[in-house]
Design a protein around this motif. Structure first.
Motif, PDB file in Angstrom:
ATOM      1  N   ALA A   1       0.821  -1.206   0.000  1.00  0.00           N
ATOM      2  CA  ALA A   1       0.000   0.000   0.000  1.00  0.00           C
ATOM      3  C   ALA A   1       0.859   1.261   0.000  1.00  0.00           C
ATOM      4  CB  ALA A   1      -0.934  -0.009   1.214  1.00  0.00           C
ATOM      5  N   LYS A   2       1.974   1.226   0.717  1.00  0.00           N
ATOM      6  CA  LYS A   2       2.859   2.394   0.766  1.00  0.00           C
ATOM      7  C   LYS A   2       3.462   2.685  -0.600  1.00  0.00           C
ATOM      8  CE  LYS A   2       4.189   1.773   5.622  1.00  0.00           C
ATOM      9  NZ  LYS A   2       5.308   1.427   6.534  1.00  0.00           N
TER      10      LYS A   2
ATOM     11  N   ARG B   1       2.305   1.249  -3.736  1.00  0.00           N
ATOM     12  CA  ARG B   1       1.414   1.198  -4.902  1.00  0.00           C
ATOM     13  C   ARG B   1       0.009   1.727  -4.654  1.00  0.00           C
ATOM     14  NH1 ARG B   1       3.253  -2.187  -8.752  1.00  0.00           N
ATOM     15  NH2 ARG B   1       1.946  -0.834 -10.027  1.00  0.00           N
ATOM     16  N   GLY B   2      -0.322   2.025  -3.407  1.00  0.00           N
ATOM     17  CA  GLY B   2      -1.663   2.494  -3.102  1.00  0.00           C
ATOM     18  C   GLY B   2      -2.524   1.397  -2.475  1.00  0.00           C
ATOM     19  N   MET B   3      -3.554   1.817  -1.750  1.00  0.00           N
ATOM     20  CA  MET B   3      -4.381   0.879  -0.994  1.00  0.00           C
ATOM     21  C   MET B   3      -5.144  -0.088  -1.899  1.00  0.00           C
ATOM     22  SD  MET B   3      -5.367  -0.229   1.946  1.00  0.00           S
ATOM     23  CE  MET B   3      -5.048   1.026   3.202  1.00  0.00           C
ATOM     24  N   ARG B   4      -5.708   0.404  -2.996  1.00  0.00           N
ATOM     25  CA  ARG B   4      -6.517  -0.470  -3.848  1.00  0.00           C
ATOM     26  C   ARG B   4      -5.700  -1.629  -4.409  1.00  0.00           C
ATOM     27  NH1 ARG B   4      -7.824  -1.303  -9.071  1.00  0.00           N
ATOM     28  NH2 ARG B   4      -9.940  -2.041  -9.504  1.00  0.00           N
ATOM     29  N   LYS B   5      -4.501  -1.334  -4.895  1.00  0.00           N
ATOM     30  CA  LYS B   5      -3.671  -2.396  -5.450  1.00  0.00           C
ATOM     31  C   LYS B   5      -3.205  -3.352  -4.351  1.00  0.00           C
ATOM     32  CE  LYS B   5      -2.106   0.145  -9.515  1.00  0.00           C
ATOM     33  NZ  LYS B   5      -0.962   0.710 -10.271  1.00  0.00           N
TER      34      LYS B   5
END
Length: 213
Positions: free
Chosen positions: A172-173, A175-179
């Motif tokens: 998440a850090k 690539r982002g939370m969704r990925k």
């Protein structure tokens, strides 16, 4: 049934809004009581709302009955109880997984619907295009949805720390939370299949994982 009940509740909210009546933030149990309170002195609205509230109540009752049946089935299934040792995995997810993915081929098909957003963040080809951190339309649609929801639960609601949550948080850090949730959903499928194969409970610490994991 839950979806239909929610749709009726939204319809009721919308209809009342046309008359300047706001339902507000009210839970499932108090919903009907709140509606009747709002239309207490409005006979015409009561005539419209009565069948909607009756239909909504019946759907909620049947949903509760079936949900309790699912809970009983999962409690009485040894494999479901095993899978529920994984954080974020509850009765519905465990029962759905054991019912539809007892064979490795089915799990491999499910795994193929998630692109890999792990440590290497490598793109996998889906048809003629490449996707990173997205979901294709392969595998069982309901199971994909349930795994995604389980991953969300683990990321957001489960407070107890585990190597699996730490792994997803690192993604998440970067690539982002969704990925990260997509990647976690895929890994949950792999872990659940592995646990079904060897009969072991979930390991909360990385040090406790088998050497091959």
């Amino acid at each position: 049934m839950q979806g239909k009940a929610i749709a009726i509740e939204n319809d009721i909210r919308g209809l009342l809004r046309n008359f300047g009546l706001k339902v507000g933030n009210v839970g499932v149990v108090k919903f009907e009581e709140r509606i009747r309170e709002l239309i207490d002195d409005m006979a015409d609205l009561q005539e419209v709302m009565d069948p909607l509230l009756t239909a909504r109540r019946k759907l909620r009752e049947e949903f509760s009955r079936l949900h309790n049946k699912v809970l009983d089935m999962s409690r009485n299934d040894e494999m479901c109880r095993l899978l529920m040792t994984i954080p974020g995995i509850g009765p519905v997810v465990s029962l759905a997984f054991t019912s539809t993915h007892r064979h490795s081929a089915a799990v491999q098909e499910l795994e193929g619907c998630w692109t890999d957003t792990g440590a290497d963040a490598e793109a996998q080809r889906v048809g003629e295009s490449k996707r990173v951190g997205c979901i294709s339309l392969c595998g069982d649609a309901m199971m994909r949805t349930l795994l995604y929801e389980a991953a969300q639960t683990l990321m957001i609601n489960v407070r107890k720390w585990s190597w699996l949550k730490a792994w997803a948080m690192n993604i998440a850090k970067r690539r982002g939370m969704r990925k990260a949730i997509v990647a976690l959903a895929r890994r949950l499928a792999v872990i659940m299949h592995r646990m079904m194969s060897d009969g072991t409970e979930f390991c909360w610490r990385r040090d406790d994982l088998p050497a091959a994991s």
